[in-house]
Structures are given as structure tokens and as C-alpha cells.
Write a protein that holds these residues in place. Structure first.
Motif, PDB file in Angstrom:
ATOM      1  N   UNK A   1      39.700  34.269  33.522  1.00  0.00           N
ATOM      2  CA  UNK A   1      38.619  33.693  34.063  1.00  0.00           C
ATOM      3  C   UNK A   1      38.681  32.355  34.883  1.00  0.00           C
ATOM      4  N   UNK A   2      39.206  31.515  34.199  1.00  0.00           N
ATOM      5  CA  UNK A   2      39.726  30.094  34.669  1.00  0.00           C
ATOM      6  C   UNK A   2      40.502  30.185  35.957  1.00  0.00           C
ATOM      7  N   UNK A   3      41.528  31.310  36.126  1.00  0.00           N
ATOM      8  CA  UNK A   3      42.372  31.277  37.316  1.00  0.00           C
ATOM      9  C   UNK A   3      41.606  31.833  38.361  1.00  0.00           C
ATOM     10  N   UNK A   4      40.858  33.110  37.891  1.00  0.00           N
ATOM     11  CA  UNK A   4      40.317  33.724  39.004  1.00  0.00           C
ATOM     12  C   UNK A   4      38.961  32.971  39.496  1.00  0.00           C
ATOM     13  N   UNK A   5      38.454  32.046  38.843  1.00  0.00           N
ATOM     14  CA  UNK A   5      37.088  31.379  39.450  1.00  0.00           C
ATOM     15  C   UNK A   5      37.745  30.170  40.239  1.00  0.00           C
ATOM     16  N   UNK A   6      38.844  29.466  39.618  1.00  0.00           N
ATOM     17  CA  UNK A   6      39.130  28.450  40.349  1.00  0.00           C
ATOM     18  C   UNK A   6      39.988  28.401  41.721  1.00  0.00           C
ATOM     19  N   UNK A   7      40.733  29.668  41.671  1.00  0.00           N
ATOM     20  CA  UNK A   7      41.571  29.823  42.833  1.00  0.00           C
ATOM     21  C   UNK A   7      41.260  31.449  43.122  1.00  0.00           C
ATOM     22  N   UNK A   8      40.436  31.667  43.962  1.00  0.00           N
ATOM     23  CA  UNK A   8      40.071  33.216  44.015  1.00  0.00           C
ATOM     24  C   UNK A   8      41.235  33.733  44.806  1.00  0.00           C
ATOM     25  N   UNK A   9      41.483  34.970  44.671  1.00  0.00           N
ATOM     26  CA  UNK A   9      42.874  35.747  45.158  1.00  0.00           C
ATOM     27  C   UNK A   9      42.553  35.672  46.734  1.00  0.00           C
ATOM     28  N   UNK A  10      43.552  35.602  47.517  1.00  0.00           N
ATOM     29  CA  UNK A  10      43.490  35.545  48.873  1.00  0.00           C
ATOM     30  C   UNK A  10      43.609  37.084  49.455  1.00  0.00           C
ATOM     31  N   UNK A  11      42.412  37.289  50.389  1.00  0.00           N
ATOM     32  CA  UNK A  11      42.733  38.824  50.604  1.00  0.00           C
ATOM     33  C   UNK A  11      43.814  39.112  51.252  1.00  0.00           C
ATOM     34  N   UNK A  12      44.608  40.197  51.357  1.00  0.00           N
ATOM     35  CA  UNK A  12      45.451  40.631  52.043  1.00  0.00           C
ATOM     36  C   UNK A  12      45.155  40.700  53.702  1.00  0.00           C
TER      37      UNK A  12
END
Length: 459
Positions: free
Chosen positions: A333-344
Motif C-alpha cells: 500500500x505504501x508503494x502503490x500510494x506514494x508512487x503510483x505506477x506509470x501507465x504504459x
């Protein structure tokens, strides 16, 4: 870019703070965790008060029931090779167990109604030689619920699956595991027995800051339910496989099948489900997949998010205390919220079939409008354009039809129905007719279309 540079400093500090808090509040002799993103280790951290040093990605811990996921992969391999069907009763391949009517699918998803545990003594703290036969694992009354009616976790069920693997492969479960999963995935630090460097298992006194060593028993016939030792590095490799598949071990479609819910959850447990050897848990609007594990002296959790392409492993050498499942979910959750995935980046298709392109656009089921979109590899996507409705993606088949991949239409067939002159009359989806116009009078609409056509209300 090194692994330490994959995440921002603020994210790395938040991850370390969560792990340090878990070790301190959970009173764990040691705790090690690692996060993987985009296929590479993005962060690792550990805290320890024993052995004179902190564990790292190469330090083995016992992983308990995460072993079950490996066993499930071995069974799916047998299915993909045509050696069994998941709907087969166990007795077809492993006779003489007294639970032969339970299907392989039900055993994989813990819906066979088997007991959760073996007869006494406590199997996790007892040498495996105490139970040399499957009858010793199952006991006199192994089935306590109707098969197929719900989820009831069963350790003996996975012992049966391990014996099934041995019967059909003609080799030990451990050897088949090494040959078919561990070697292809490069998991040379995942083993049935501990190999240095490894953590020792401890019980921490609930009312005093003192510890007691726990035994590390060989589980014998129960090994397929919880025997393995592993490391954060190896388990992150396994997480990447469970997210994407690997043709050397199990194709992506079969791994996706493992992730799908196999039975309704236990009463009161509406935040999680179980697939085929994989647990699924909800955290807010996200679904995390993986498995937890425990044996005396050890706690372990592997979780990953398909949507965010992030995985986390948390291992500890305490019988109880640190909540490794909650910690792993928090790390994701920390990673997903702090650094959302950059879309292709969007890219056009490399080529297009004019006939398929002509099928795109609006289609009507009765009066409800849907949009049909062309995807890569001749795939299609159908979704309602107004209001609620049933959406699905479809995979192209060699015979010119498409098979639904998700939702209501999963497994259903979509086909193009043509008129005598070769023009497209309508789309047939599981007997539902989709036409270019609402109740197109020129198409073969079941029941026909009123000859008077559309009309207003006369005054």
C-alpha cells in the motif's frame, strides 16, 4: 539504476519505519522484508536482536503454508499435461484414501470439506515419522463438511495433493518440486531443509522479554502443506512468476486460473477469498494475492498486486507476535500510494484486419447500446456505453469465434453471424443477439420485430 534508487527516499523511509515498528511491537527476534517493482528488487530492510547481525535477502526462514502454493503449481502442471482433470475425484488417481469422492479442484481451493488439521499430536511440532501413512494424516473422520459447499482450510488436503504428485510423477514431492519449479525459476535458496545462513525459530514469552527455541521438525508426509525454507529474494522471484507466468513452469493462463476465487469465503470473512493455492485479500480498493505461512518459530507472508506490479515478502522467526500479513499489505500500500505506477505508453496496433475493424463501434442488445473495440492479437472488448451492463474482453480462437475472458461472459462464445450475401447480420453472444440498430428489422432477431416499427403515443 540500483535497487536502492528505484524508490524515492521518502518511500524507502516509510517502508523501513513499518518494518521497524512491526519488529519492535511484535517483539520479533528478527524480521526481514523486501519489495519488488517492475520485476526488480526495489527495497529491502531488516531488524534483528539475535545472531549478532541482521538477516538479508539470502537468509533462509521457514515459510510454512506458502509451501501450498508450490504444491498447487505442481498439480496445475499435471493438468496442463493432460494427466488429470481438476474435476476428477481424487480416487481416480490416488485410490484408498477414504476421501476419494472429493475432487482435485476442491482440494486445491479448500472446499472439499476436509478437517483443518490432522489427528493429535500437534503435527507441526511432531517428527514426520510419527505419521508415515496418509491414513495417519486423515484420521477416522476426515470429512466434516459437505464437499463443494464452501471454503474450509485444510492442511491434510494439501498432503493428499502432494501424494497425488508423487503417484503421477513416480518421484518424491521434494524432487519433483526442485526439478519442475525451483531450478527453472532460479530459486536455489528454497529447500526442504535449512541451509546456512538461516534463522533459528523462537517462541517469545507473552509476559516477559525472554525466548525459547522452537524445534524444526521434518514434516514427512505433511511436507507439501508446509515444509519449505526460503528467502525474500527467492520468494520475490516466485511472486513475479505468480503474476506473469513462465512457460518453463506454468503458462500465464493457468497461473491466472490459480488467482480466481474457487469457493465462497468462510462465514464472516468477506474481505478475502481463496483461489487454487492462492489467497486474495482486499485492502481498500485493491486486491492483493499470495499466501501466508506459519510453523512453530516462524511467520511468513508473500503478497503481490497485479494492478500495481508490486510484490512484498515479510519473514520473521517468531511463533507469534509480528503480523506479517498486515505488514506485507502495508508495504504494498505504501508503494502503490506514494508512487503510483506509470501507465504504459499508448501505441497503435502493428497491423489491422479490415473485416475486424468493420465490426467495431456500437451494437445493440435489444435497446441497450454497447461498444465493441478491437484489441491486440485480434482480441475484442465489449462494454455498455450507457448505464450499467455486462462488459468483457474476448480472446480470438482459431475457428473464427471469440471466448470471453472475464465477468458474466467468461468462457462464453462470441461469433459473427452472416446473412446469405456474406454481410454481417448480427453478433451472437451466448444466444444473445447484438444488432447494429435497436431491434434491427433486417436482422435475425429472435421473436421477430413488429411490422409496424417504432411509433409514438397517439393523442
Amino acid at each position: 539504476m540500483t535497487s536502492s534508487e528505484v524508490l524515492l527516499p521518502s518511500t524507502r523511509r516509510a517502508l523501513l519505519h513499518r518494518v521497524a515498528t512491526a519488529q519492535s511491537q511484535g517483539r520479533a527476534p528478527s524480521l526481514v522484508a523486501a519489495v519488488q517493482r517492475d520485476g526488480q528488487v526495489a527495497w529491502s530492510g531488516a531488524r534483528s536482536c539475535v545472531d549478532g547481525h541482521e538477516p538479508d535477502g539470502d537468509t533462509q526462514f521457514r515459510i510454512g503454508s506458502i509451501t501450498k502454493t508450490f504444491t498447487a503449481v505442481l498439480v496445475l502442471r499435471l493438468r496442463d499435461e493432460g494427466l488429470l482433470d481438476l474435476g476428477d475425484p481424487l480416487d481416480k488417481h490416488l485410490p484408498g484414501t477414504d476421501v476419494g469422492q472429493v475432487t482435485i479442484f476442491q482440494l486445491l481451493g479448500h472446499s472439499g470439506g476436509l478437517k483443518a488439521e490432522t489427528p493429535a499430536p500437534w503435527w507441526e511440532r511432531t517428527p514426520g515419522a510419527t505419521r508415515p501413512e496418509l491414513t495417519d494424516v486423515l484420521g477416522e473422520r476426515p470429512v466434516i463438511h459437505p464437499a463443494g459447499h464452501g471454503h474450509h482450510y485444510s492442511n491434510p488436503g494439501y498432503t493428499l495433493l502432494g501424494s497425488l504428485v508423487e503417484r503421477l510423477r513416480g518421484d518424491s514431492w521434494a524432487e519433483v518440486l526442485r526439478r519442475e519449479i525451483l531450478e527453472p525459476l532460479g530459486m536455489d535458496r528454497t529447500t526442504p531443509q535449512a541451509h546456512a545462513p538461516h534463522a533459528g525459530g523462537w517462541a517469545v514469552h507473552p509476559w516477559a522479554d525472554v525466548m525459547l527455541p522452537e524445534p524444526a521438525e521434518d514434516l514427512g508426509v505433511m511436507a507439501p502443506a508446509g515444509q519449505l525454507w526460503s528467502t525474500t529474494s527467492d520468494l520475490l522471484r516466485f511472486a513475479a512468476f505468480l503474476a506473469r507466468g513462465d512457460e518453463r513452469v506454468l503458462r500465464a493462463s493457468s497461473v491466472a486460473e490459480m488467482r480466481a476465487p474457487a469457493a465462497p469465503p468462510e462465514a464472516g470473512d468477506w474481505a478475502g477469498t481463496y483461489g487454487l493455492g492462492l489467497q486474495a485479500v482486499r485492502r481498500g480498493d485493491r486486491t492483493f494475492l499470495g499466501h501466508s505461512g506459519s510453523l512453530p518459530g516462524f511467520l511468513a507472508t508473500l503478497l503481490f498486486s497485479i494492478e500495481d506490479d508490486v510484490a512484498a515478502v515479510v519473514l520473521s522467526n517468531a511463533t507469534s507476535g509480528p503480523l506479517t500479513g498486515a505488514v506485507a499489505a502495508d508495504l504494498l500500500h505504501i508503494v502503490a500510494e506514494a508512487e503510483p505506477r506509470i501507465p504504459e505508453a499508448w501505441r497503435p496496433l502493428p497491423e489491422v484486419d479490415p473485416e475486424l475493424l468493420a465490426l467495431t463501434g456500437p451494437w445493440y442488445w435489444g435497446t441497450q447500446v454497447h461498444g465493441l473495440k478491437l484489441l491486440a492479437d485480434r482480441g475484442l472488448e465489449l462494454q455498455p456505453l450507457k448505464g450499467a451492463g455486462r462488459a468483457a474482453c474476448f480472446r480470438a480462437c482459431p475457428d473464427g469465434t471469440w471466448t470471453g475472458l472475464n465477468g458474466y461472459y467468461a468462457g462464453e462464445t462470441l461469433r459473427v453471424v452472416r446473412a446469405e450475401d456474406g454481410s454481417v447480420d448480427h453478433l451472437d453472444l451466448g444466444s444473445f443477439v447484438f444488432t447494429r440498430e435497436p431491434y434491427d428489422r433486417g436482422a435475425a432477431v429472435p421473436g421477430g420485430v413488429d411490422e409496424g416499427g417504432w411509433r409514438g403515443l397517439a393523442t
